[in-house]
Design an enzyme around this catalytic site. Structure first.
Site, PDB file in Angstrom:
ATOM      1  CB  VAL A 170      79.718 -73.212 136.427  1.00 47.32           C
ATOM      2  CG1 VAL A 170      80.553 -73.010 137.664  1.00 47.32           C
ATOM      3  CG2 VAL A 170      78.229 -73.187 136.763  1.00 47.32           C
ATOM      4  CG  PHE A 174      67.257 -69.475 125.887  1.00 48.26           C
ATOM      5  CD1 PHE A 174      66.853 -68.676 124.828  1.00 48.26           C
ATOM      6  CD2 PHE A 174      67.193 -70.850 125.754  1.00 48.26           C
ATOM      7  CE1 PHE A 174      66.388 -69.257 123.651  1.00 48.26           C
ATOM      8  CE2 PHE A 174      66.727 -71.433 124.577  1.00 48.26           C
ATOM      9  CZ  PHE A 174      66.335 -70.632 123.523  1.00 48.26           C
ATOM     10  CB  ALA A 175      69.971 -68.748 131.212  1.00 46.94           C
ATOM     11  CB  SER A 176      74.985 -66.886 132.465  1.00 44.88           C
ATOM     12  OG  SER A 176      75.135 -66.204 131.254  1.00 44.88           O
ATOM     13  CG  ASP A 199      68.697 -78.232 123.315  1.00 44.62           C
ATOM     14  OD1 ASP A 199      69.266 -78.711 122.314  1.00 44.62           O
ATOM     15  OD2 ASP A 199      69.077 -77.185 123.890  1.00 44.62           O
TER      16      ASP A 199
HETATM   17  N1  ADE Z   1      76.148 -76.068 134.710  1.00 45.63           N
HETATM   18  C1  ADE Z   1      74.855 -75.903 134.418  1.00 45.63           C
HETATM   19  N2  ADE Z   1      74.112 -76.263 135.447  1.00 45.63           N
HETATM   20  C2  ADE Z   1      74.947 -76.661 136.414  1.00 45.63           C
HETATM   21  C3  ADE Z   1      74.751 -77.164 137.721  1.00 45.63           C
HETATM   22  N3  ADE Z   1      73.544 -77.314 138.207  1.00 45.63           N
HETATM   23  N4  ADE Z   1      75.814 -77.526 138.428  1.00 45.63           N
HETATM   24  C4  ADE Z   1      77.018 -77.383 137.899  1.00 45.63           C
HETATM   25  N5  ADE Z   1      77.271 -76.904 136.708  1.00 45.63           N
HETATM   26  C5  ADE Z   1      76.236 -76.551 135.951  1.00 45.63           C
END
Ligand code: ADE
Length: 550
Positions: A235, A240-242, A362
Site C-alpha cells: 500500500v 527506506f521501506a515498503s 519529515d
Molecule cells: N500506508 C503507510 N502506512 C499505512 C497504514 N498504516 N495504513 C494504511 N496505509 C498505510
C-alpha cells in the site's frame, strides 16, 4: 524320621500314574463331580545318594506317590556326613514343622535347596508343589533371575526420556494454548475499554483500528516467536521501506485483524531502529499518532518489520487528490493533525506525565494517514529525533539536513538551524505543518472554486525538487504557496489562512507553535458551534415571528 504313610498309593513307574489316577483314587472325586489333582511327589523316604550337592541332582527315587492329604507338598532332604550321602523324598503338610522347620518354599514349582542346621548337623531341604514330581530334580543354586532381551532393555531404557519428552511437549502445547487464549481474552477486553491514562484522563479514542492487539502495542517483539502475519497488498513505498496491508491471524484460522507492516531491508537497519525506538516510548501514544503494535527482526527474510494499525483510507495526499472536503472535514483533519504534532513536540502527556519531546523532521501530506472518522494520524518516524536533554550540540549537528526538500523550512534548506535551541527543530516541523494545512485548505469547498490537488509549490519546482531548487524558491525568493483573497470567505477560513501564514514565517522564532495551531482549531470549532446555535435560534425566532404575524 517320619513314618511312611501306608495310605499312600505307590507306583513304580510314573507312566502308570497318568492312566490309573482317576480310576484308582476314589477319594479324589468330589461329590459334585469335580476332580482335584493332588501333588504327585517322589516318595522314597531315605535312600543313599550319589548327589554331590553341587548345582543340580535327581532324587534317584523310583517311587512316585500321590500325596495322601490335599494340602501335602513334595519335599526332598539331602544330607552329607563323613561316611555317606542320603536323599530323603516324601510328602508333607506345610502346616506341620518338619525336623523343626516350617516349609517356607512349598509354593515353588521347583525344589531349590536351602541349608538348615539342627543340633549341629547340617542338611539341605526343599519343598515344592506341582502336579509332576517336582521334588525329583533338586537345585543347589539360586534360581536364575529372568534375563531381559536386548530389545526389552532398549525399550525400558528409552522409556523415561520418552515419557519426559512427551510431558514436555504436552506442557509446551498447553502453555501455547493457554497463552493464545489469554491473549485473545485480553484483546477482547481491551476492545471494549477506552485507553485511559492511569489518572483517569482519557487520551485515546481511536476509530475502528484502535482495538488492534493492544497487548503487543508498544512492545518490541524480542520473542523468537514472531506474530502470525500474512502479507497482503503493498500500500505504500518510501525511501527506506515498503508498507503492506496484512492479516494478523487470531486463534482460529478464519479470524484475523488487519494491520500494516512496514518492511525494511537489512541495509535500512538504522531507519528501522530509529522508528522502533521512537514508537517504544509509551508516552507517544495518541489518537492521532499511528498506533504501534510491535517491531520484529525477520531473520529468515533478512528484513526488519514495524507492525502498526492499518488505515484503509490511505495517506492524506492520496485522499486530497481524490476528494473535495467540506468545511467540517477541513476542521477535523487540520485540528487533529495539529494536535498530533503538538503532542509529539510536548514535554508532557495530556495527563501531565513528563515526556521526551520528539521532532518529526519529515512532515508532509504523504506521512499522514486518514482515519475512518476523517481525522489525521501521523506516521513515518524514520527521521524523527528525541530531544533528550542528554543530546549535545554535536549530536544535533551530526543529525544532518534531513526530510523532503519540498517541505523543508528555509533554515533547514540553508543548514542554518539554531542548534543551541532545541525549539528550532520544532519550528521547522511547524513550517512543514503550514504547507500541509495549505494543501488541506486548497481542497475544501468552503474556499469556493476548488482546483485539482497540487502539492505545495506545485510543479514549478519539479516533481521531486532538490534542495537547491527549493532554496531558490523558499530562501532567495521568499516564495510560499499562494493563498488567494477568495479563500477568506468567512471568519473561520480567515483564521485558518492567518494560522498558515504565521506558521510558515521566514523567521523560525516568529512561527506559531503546534500547540498554538491546535488551539486555533479549537477556537474555530467553538465559533462554529456558536454560529450554529445562533443560526438555529434565529430560525426559531423567525418561525415564531411568522406565526405571530399571522
Ligand atoms: N500506508 C503507510 N502506512 C499505512 C497504514 N498504516 N495504513 C494504511 N496505509 C498505510
Amino acid at each position: 524320621m517320619p513314618r511312611l504313610r501306608l495310605r499312600v498309593l505307590l507306583w513304580t513307574l510314573t507312566a502308570c500314574v497318568c492312566s490309573a489316577l482317576p480310576l484308582d483314587v476314589p477319594g479324589l472325586v468330589y461329590p459334585h463331580g469335580d476332580f482335584v489333582i493332588r501333588n504327585l511327589c517322589k516318595f522314597c523316604d531315605l535312600e543313599d545318594s550319589t548327589c554331590d550337592g553341587a548345582d543340580k541332582c535327581t532324587s534317584e527315587c523310583k517311587k512316585t506317590a500321590i500325596c495322601a492329604a490335599v494340602d501335602e507338598v513334595c519335599v526332598t532332604i539331602w544330607r552329607k556326613n563323613d561316611s555317606n550321602v542320603t536323599m530323603e523324598t516324601l510328602c508333607h503338610s506345610p502346616a506341620v514343622p518338619l525336623y523343626g522347620f516350617m516349609l517356607d518354599d512349598y509354593n515353588n514349582t521347583e525344589c531349590r535347596m536351602k541349608e538348615k542346621k539342627v543340633l549341629g548337623s547340617l542338611f539341605y531341604l526343599c519343598s515344592c508343589s506341582s502336579e509332576e514330581e517336582c521334588n525329583n530334580v533338586i537345585y543347589f543354586t539360586e534360581a536364575e533371575k529372568p534375563t531381559l532381551s536386548i530389545p526389552m532393555v532398549t525399550a525400558i531404557s528409552l522409556l523415561p526420556p520418552l515419557v519426559i519428552a512427551v510431558m514436555v511437549i504436552l506442557a509446551f502445547y498447553r502453555y501455547r494454548v493457554i497463552r493464545q487464549k489469554k491473549l485473545n481474552e485480553e484483546w477482547k477486553k481491551k476492545k471494549k475499554r477506552k485507553h485511559d491514562c492511569s489518572d483517569g484522563c482519557a487520551i485515546m479514542t481511536d476509530d475502528d483500528q484502535s482495538d488492534i492487539s493492544s497487548t503487543v502495542a508498544n512492545n518490541i517483539n524480542h520473542n523468537l516467536e514472531l506474530l502470525p502475519i500474512e502479507l497482503d497488498l503493498q500500500v505504500g513505498k518510501g525511501r527506506f521501506a515498503s508498507v503492506y496491508k496484512a492479516k494478523l491471524k487470531q486463534s482460529t484460522a478464519e479470524q484475523f485483524e488487519t494491520v500494516a507492516v512496514k518492511i525494511f531491508s537489512y541495509e535500512e537497519y538504522a531507519s528501522w531502529k530509529n522508528e522502533k525506538d521512537i514508537f517504544s516510548d509509551i508516552n507517544l501514544k495518541h489518537e492521532n499518532i499511528l498506533h504501534f503494535l510491535t517491531a520484529e527482526e525477520r531473520k529468515v527474510d533478512k528484513q526488519y518489520w514495524i507492525i502498526t494499525a492499518y488505515h484503509a483510507l490511505g495517506n492524506l495526499q492520496e485522499y486530497l487528490t481524490h476528494h473535495i472536503l467540506s468545511w467540517d472535514d477541513l476542521c477535523y483533519l487540520g485540528g487533529s493533525f495539529a494536535r498530533a504534532l503538538a503532542h509529539l513536540h510536548s514535554d508532557h502527556t495530556p495527563c501531565g506525565r513528563p515526556k521526551v519531546p520528539i521532532v518529526h523532521r519529515d512532515i508532509k501530506s504523504s506521512n499522514i494517514l486518514v482515519k475512518n472518522d476523517l481525522t489525521c494520524c501521523l506516521c513515518d518516524f524514520g527521521l524523527a529525533l528525541r530531544l533528550d536533554l542528554s543530546l549535545s550540540v554535536d549530536d544535533l549537528a551530526n543529525s544532518g539536513q534531513v526530510g523532503t526538500a519540498r517541505y523543508m523550512a528555509p533554515e533547514v534548506l540553508e543548514s542554518r538551524i539554531n542548534l543551541e535551541n532545541i525549539e528550532s527543530f520544532k519550528q521547522s516541523d511547524v513550517y512543514s505543518l503550514a504547507l500541509v494545512l495549505w494543501e488541506i485548505t486548497s481542497r475544501c469547498s468552503a474556499i469556493g472554486d476548488v482546483k485539482d490537488y497540487v502539492p505545495p509549490f506545485g510543479s514549478k519546482v519539479g516533481e521531486h525538487p532538490c534542495v537547491e531548487s527549493m532554496k531558490d524558491s523558499v530562501v532567495r525568493d521568499r516564495g510560499r504557496p499562494e493563498i488567494p483573497n477568495s479563500w477568506q470567505k468567512h471568519e473561520g477560513l480567515q483564521l485558518i489562512c492567518s494560522t498558515i501564514t504565521e506558521s510558515w514565517d521566514h523567521d523560525p522564532e516568529a512561527r506559531l507553535t503546534a500547540q498554538c495551531v491546535a488551539e486555533r482549531f479549537s477556537e474555530i470549532d467553538q465559533m462554529d458551534k456558536l454560529s450554529q446555535r445562533s443560526c438555529s435560534e434565529e430560525k426559531i425566532s423567525e418561525d415564531c415571528s411568522v406565526s405571530d404575524d399571522k
